[in-house]
Structures are given as C-alpha cells and as structure tokens.
Design a protein around this motif. Sequence first.
Motif, mmCIF file in Angstrom:
data_model
loop_
_atom_site.group_PDB
_atom_site.id
_atom_site.type_symbol
_atom_site.label_atom_id
_atom_site.label_comp_id
_atom_site.label_asym_id
_atom_site.label_seq_id
_atom_site.Cartn_x
_atom_site.Cartn_y
_atom_site.Cartn_z
ATOM 1 N N ASN A 253 0.789 -1.324 0.111
ATOM 2 C CA ASN A 253 -0.004 -0.032 -0.164
ATOM 3 C C ASN A 253 0.767 1.327 0.022
ATOM 4 O O ASN A 253 0.505 2.303 -0.613
ATOM 5 N N ALA A 254 1.957 1.221 0.628
ATOM 6 C CA ALA A 254 2.799 2.473 0.737
ATOM 7 C C ALA A 254 3.582 2.620 -0.631
ATOM 8 O O ALA A 254 3.503 3.784 -0.971
ATOM 9 N N GLN A 255 3.750 1.596 -1.131
ATOM 10 C CA GLN A 255 4.276 1.583 -2.601
ATOM 11 C C GLN A 255 3.269 2.253 -3.738
ATOM 12 O O GLN A 255 3.757 3.191 -4.330
ATOM 13 N N LEU A 256 2.022 1.767 -3.465
ATOM 14 C CA LEU A 256 0.932 2.286 -4.460
ATOM 15 C C LEU A 256 0.813 3.461 -4.101
ATOM 16 O O LEU A 256 0.454 4.520 -5.163
ATOM 17 N N SER A 257 0.730 4.109 -2.766
ATOM 18 C CA SER A 257 0.676 5.460 -2.297
ATOM 19 C C SER A 257 1.490 6.203 -2.830
ATOM 20 O O SER A 257 1.141 7.583 -3.666
ATOM 21 N N LEU A 315 -6.291 2.505 -8.800
ATOM 22 C CA LEU A 315 -5.145 2.420 -7.574
ATOM 23 C C LEU A 315 -5.942 2.907 -6.364
ATOM 24 O O LEU A 315 -5.797 2.247 -5.210
ATOM 25 N N ARG A 316 -6.888 3.949 -6.700
ATOM 26 C CA ARG A 316 -7.568 4.371 -5.294
ATOM 27 C C ARG A 316 -8.565 3.265 -4.562
ATOM 28 O O ARG A 316 -8.668 3.039 -3.742
ATOM 29 N N THR A 317 -9.042 2.578 -5.898
ATOM 30 C CA THR A 317 -10.203 1.509 -5.193
ATOM 31 C C THR A 317 -9.209 0.606 -4.838
ATOM 32 O O THR A 317 -9.803 -0.030 -3.556
ATOM 33 N N GLU A 318 -8.263 -0.088 -5.126
ATOM 34 C CA GLU A 318 -7.431 -0.990 -4.625
ATOM 35 C C GLU A 318 -6.677 -0.420 -3.149
ATOM 36 O O GLU A 318 -6.783 -1.310 -1.946
ATOM 37 N N VAL A 319 -6.264 0.828 -2.790
ATOM 38 C CA VAL A 319 -6.023 1.360 -1.719
ATOM 39 C C VAL A 319 -7.142 1.126 -0.721
ATOM 40 O O VAL A 319 -6.924 0.804 0.360
#
Length: 361
Positions: A253-257, A315-319
């Motif tokens: 999640n940090a990487q995606l953020s 990505l937001r949905t995944e987050v």
Amino acid sequence: ISPVPPYSREQPIFTTRAHVFQIDPSTKKNWVPASKQAVTVSYFYDSTRNSYRIISVDGAKVIINSTITPNMTFTKTSQKFGQWADSRANTVFGLGFPSEQQLTKFAEKFQEVKEAAKLARDRSQEKIETSSNHSQESGRETPSSTRASSVNGTDDEKASHGGPAEAHLKSENDKLKLALAQSSCNVKKWETELQTLRESNARLTTALQESAASIEHWKKQFSACKEENDQLRSKIEELEEQCNEINKEKERNAQLSRRLQELETELQDKELELEELRKQGEIIPQLMSECESVSEQLQAAEKKNKDLEEKVRTLRTEVEESKHRQTNLKTELKNFLDVLDGKIDELHDFRQGLSKLGVDN
C-alpha cells in the motif's frame, strides 16, 4: 483374647491417630516403625473380663495388642512422642503424635485406665479374700449332724462373728458403689467423647468427599482450559501469520501510495501543460496548423489523462479495499486480544484458586 476386639464384648472408650513404633528386639535401643503412616490407636474395655487394652490395626495386621496393668507406666520422651513397656508382649511400644495436645490426652487416658485397672485388681483380690474367709469359716463349722444337736452354740458363733462381717460387707458395698458411680461417669464421658469423635469423623468424611469432588471438578476445568489455551495458541500463530501478511500488504500500500502521488504530480503537470496549450491556441489563432497538431497532442494527452485517471481510480479503489481489509484485520486482532486477555485472567484466577485449595488442604 482375639486380636480385633468383638464389639459385642469390648467397646472403644478413646480413639486417636499416631505413628506406631516398637523397640528393636536385638539392640533394645533403636525404634522400628510398625506402620508406614499414622493409624488408629484405641483404648478398649472388656466388661466381661473387667480389663482394658490398647489396640491398633493397620489393614489386616494387628500392630498393638497390649493389656494395661497397674504396673505399666506411660512415659513422655519428647513433646510429641511417648512409650510404655509391655512385659507380656516382651516389647516396648512407642507412639508419635501430630501434636503435643494429642500426646497429653493419650497420657491422661492411660493414667485413668491404669487407675481403673488397679481398682479392678483390688476388687478381685478383695473378692478372693472374702471367698477365702468364707471357705475357712465353712471349714471351721461342725458337721450337719452335730450342728443339729448344738443349734444354740452355732447362733452364738454367728452373733460373735456377725459384727465384723457386716462391717466388711458394708465397706465392700461402699467401694463397689463408688466404683460403679465412677464407672458410670466414665462411661458417660467415653460415650460423649465417642459421639464427638463419630460426628468429627462424619464431618471429616464429608469434607474429604467434597474436597475430592472439588479436585475432580478443578482437574476437568484445568484440562478444558489447557485445551482452550492450546487452541488459542494455534489461533495466535495464525493471527501472527496474518499480521505478517498485513505488514506485507502495508508495504504494498505504501508503494501504491507513492506511485499514486507520482501519478497525481504527473497529472498536474499535464494539466498545466494542457492549460498552457489552450492559452496558446486562443492567443495565436494564426497558428492553426500548429494548433491542429497541438489539438492532436491535446487529444493524445487527454486520452492519456483519461488512462491515467482510470489508473488512478483503479489504484484508489485498490487502496480503499486494502485499507478496508486492514481495518477488518485490526478489528479481528483487537477482538481476539480482548478474548485472550479474558482467558489469561481466568487462568490466573484458576491458578490462585488451585493454590488456595492446596493451602487449605
């Protein structure tokens, strides 16, 4: 005399518990244990023989069968140990008591029984002497034929001997009444002590049964708690694995953020570039050809922007899904830790209960 007293003839008048010893016949110095543990030691009274005995039985083995005589002496050799010699059994018996009070009670009862045995012996001797005197007087009497001819002489002899005999019989009757009164008092006292001992034994038996049932109950509780503890440990291991997965998910999640922030920055740059191109298109209408190329670039940029927006939304949905899963896992972990704390408190209370029960026992 039978080893185990028949209750139809002998009755217990005092009962206690003690460790039984006998003197070593070879050295006459060392004590040899006659019982592996504390056993019942009782005073018995034989009404037919008018005698007293100390009897103790360990299982089917008679370890004490000692008839008390007036010559015996019970000696306290320490605060909790006493002994007496039995010449008939050719040995010395020793008793070890749990407390000094029990030793004192046993010694007092030994003295009482010894006095009673002495009184019984004196009474026997007096009866023997009385019957001997009567036999001698009968021997001195004349035959029946002579007695018939000298009735007056016999009456005179009776009158001369009647006073001392009546005094002797009266004294004997007084002694017998005194002994009977003392025996009645002792019997009542022994009956009271026996009833007290029976009630105490009944209470101890009930308490022992309750204690055994309580121990069985706590054993079952302990087994159930142990099983539950093993299950909780397994659950903790599973949750630890889940926590490791959560940590990995947090890293992703940090990487995606970070990637999302980079895309947002890139989108802002593209928006600024698009705005600048639009201004250029409005300010320089003469550059239509360039404007067309810019429009194409703009369309491409918009398409790319849409793609980026779609990616951002994905990505937001995944987050959000990852955050939701993380929140659920945190809630489950918190609930499990609360349950675990409760079980640990119950185990602590259970341990305290077992410790208290052991101290009470």
